[in-house]
Write a protein that holds these residues in place. Structure first.
Motif, mmCIF file in Angstrom:
data_model
loop_
_atom_site.group_PDB
_atom_site.id
_atom_site.type_symbol
_atom_site.label_atom_id
_atom_site.label_comp_id
_atom_site.label_asym_id
_atom_site.label_seq_id
_atom_site.Cartn_x
_atom_site.Cartn_y
_atom_site.Cartn_z
ATOM 1 N N GLY A 101 19.197 41.899 17.393
ATOM 2 C CA GLY A 101 19.532 41.535 18.772
ATOM 3 C C GLY A 101 18.484 42.045 19.739
ATOM 4 N N GLY A 105 23.931 47.201 25.224
ATOM 5 C CA GLY A 105 24.531 47.088 26.548
ATOM 6 C C GLY A 105 25.283 48.375 26.847
ATOM 7 N N GLU A 108 27.581 49.676 23.955
ATOM 8 C CA GLU A 108 26.765 50.104 22.809
ATOM 9 C C GLU A 108 26.121 51.457 23.123
ATOM 10 O OE1 GLU A 108 26.626 47.004 24.124
ATOM 11 O OE2 GLU A 108 27.557 45.887 22.479
ATOM 12 N N PHE A 115 26.174 45.971 19.204
ATOM 13 C CA PHE A 115 27.138 44.866 19.258
ATOM 14 C C PHE A 115 28.594 45.315 19.079
ATOM 15 C CE2 PHE A 115 23.211 42.482 18.537
ATOM 16 C CZ PHE A 115 23.364 41.458 19.466
HETATM 17 N N1 URA Z 1 23.359 42.693 23.118
HETATM 18 C C1 URA Z 1 22.393 42.925 22.207
HETATM 19 O O1 URA Z 1 21.413 42.191 22.101
HETATM 20 N N2 URA Z 1 22.563 43.982 21.411
HETATM 21 C C2 URA Z 1 23.621 44.772 21.466
HETATM 22 O O2 URA Z 1 23.687 45.712 20.685
HETATM 23 C C3 URA Z 1 24.609 44.488 22.418
HETATM 24 C C4 URA Z 1 24.469 43.447 23.238
#
Ligand code: URA
Length: 255
Positions: A101, A105, A108, A115
């Motif tokens: 990812g 955020g 996290e 995520f």
């Molecule tokens: N968005 C991301 O790309 N990674 C995360 O860990 C949480 C949200």
């Protein structure tokens, strides 16, 4: 929800409005350059003076435990100072399927796991559609620290942290990489093309002798804002399922 197709006369105002609204990705390739920040820091110099575009100490890192320790002690990325936790990875470290990812955020950052917030919940739903979960996939981000206010990572932050994700891929040695969102796709595939152009097809991550098939997918945070696009991610999930079925010996490494 903020409109993503922007009036060309008001680009800057629109862009400010969108970033303040928490939008982290462009869907219109014409606006890409507006997300590029100047990079003149000595950190970048340190990296680009370096022969392999990497860090000397990373050469000694050969497993996930050592890489995690390296990341936790890494001092060159300013984001570390403003975040609460280093977010390294989640899932099964023996998986042949690696998801990458963008960046942690708020949730996290609080929990120290990738995520786990709203978009993570949607990602889990997409995964469950094809019988995947954190028990059989491995997941990380391009950046291990949260950009303040969830802003888009700068070019400098991405460059500084890139050798870490390269090392992460080298250690994991996945058979398949899923690139979650535009920032991750552009970084790993070294392309300027936006996610709308490259999703729905297989691409390749290339590094030395390493060639790994990669599937870029829409970021779940984008799908939460644009639910009408969800059908495309289901299609991509089916592409992924097909590829997984072609793997010899399942999706968990034997060793
Ligand atoms: N968005 C991301 O790309 N990674 C995360 O860990 C949480 C949200």
């Amino acid at each position: 929800m903020a409109k993503m197709i922007i009036n060309a006369d008001n680009k800057i105002d629109d862009l400010k409005f969108q970033t303040e609204s928490g939008i982290t990705e462009t869907i219109d390739d014409n606006y890409e350059s507006l997300f590029h920040f100047p990079s003149n820091s000595s950190n970048i110099e340190q990296l680009s003076n370096n022969e392999n575009n990497s860090y000397e100490e990373l050469k000694e890192v050969l497993n996930l435990v050592d890489l995690k320790e390296f990341v936790e002690n890494f001092q060159l990325c300013e984001l570390k100072k403003t975040s609460k936790n280093t977010v390294f990875s989640d899932g099964n470290s023996k998986s042949k399927l690696m998801f990458i990812g963008e960046a942690p955020g708020q949730q996290e950052d609080l929990e120290g796991k990738p995520f786990v917030g709203k978009s993570g919940k949607l990602l889990d739903k997409i995964l469950s559609f094809i019988n995947l979960d954190r028990g059989n996939i491995y997941i990380t981000n391009i950046l291990p620290w949260r950009p303040p206010g969830n802003r888009t990572p700068t070019e400098e932050e991405l460059k500084i942290c890139f050798p870490i994700v390269e090392k992460h891929i080298e250690i994991m040695n996945p058979s398949i990489i899923v690139l979650v969102g535009s920032v991750s796709s552009k970084s790993i595939l070294k392309t300027k093309l936006g996610i709308t152009k490259i999703r729905g097809e297989w691409h390749e991550y290339l590094k030395g002798d390493i060639i790994i098939p990669c599937l870029p997918i829409f970021h779940p945070a984008y799908l939460l804002r644009r639910p009408e696009q969800k059908s495309l991610v289901w299609k991509d999930a089916l592409l992924l399922k097909e590829k997984i079925q072609s793997l010899k010996g399942g999706i968990i490494h034997d060793d």
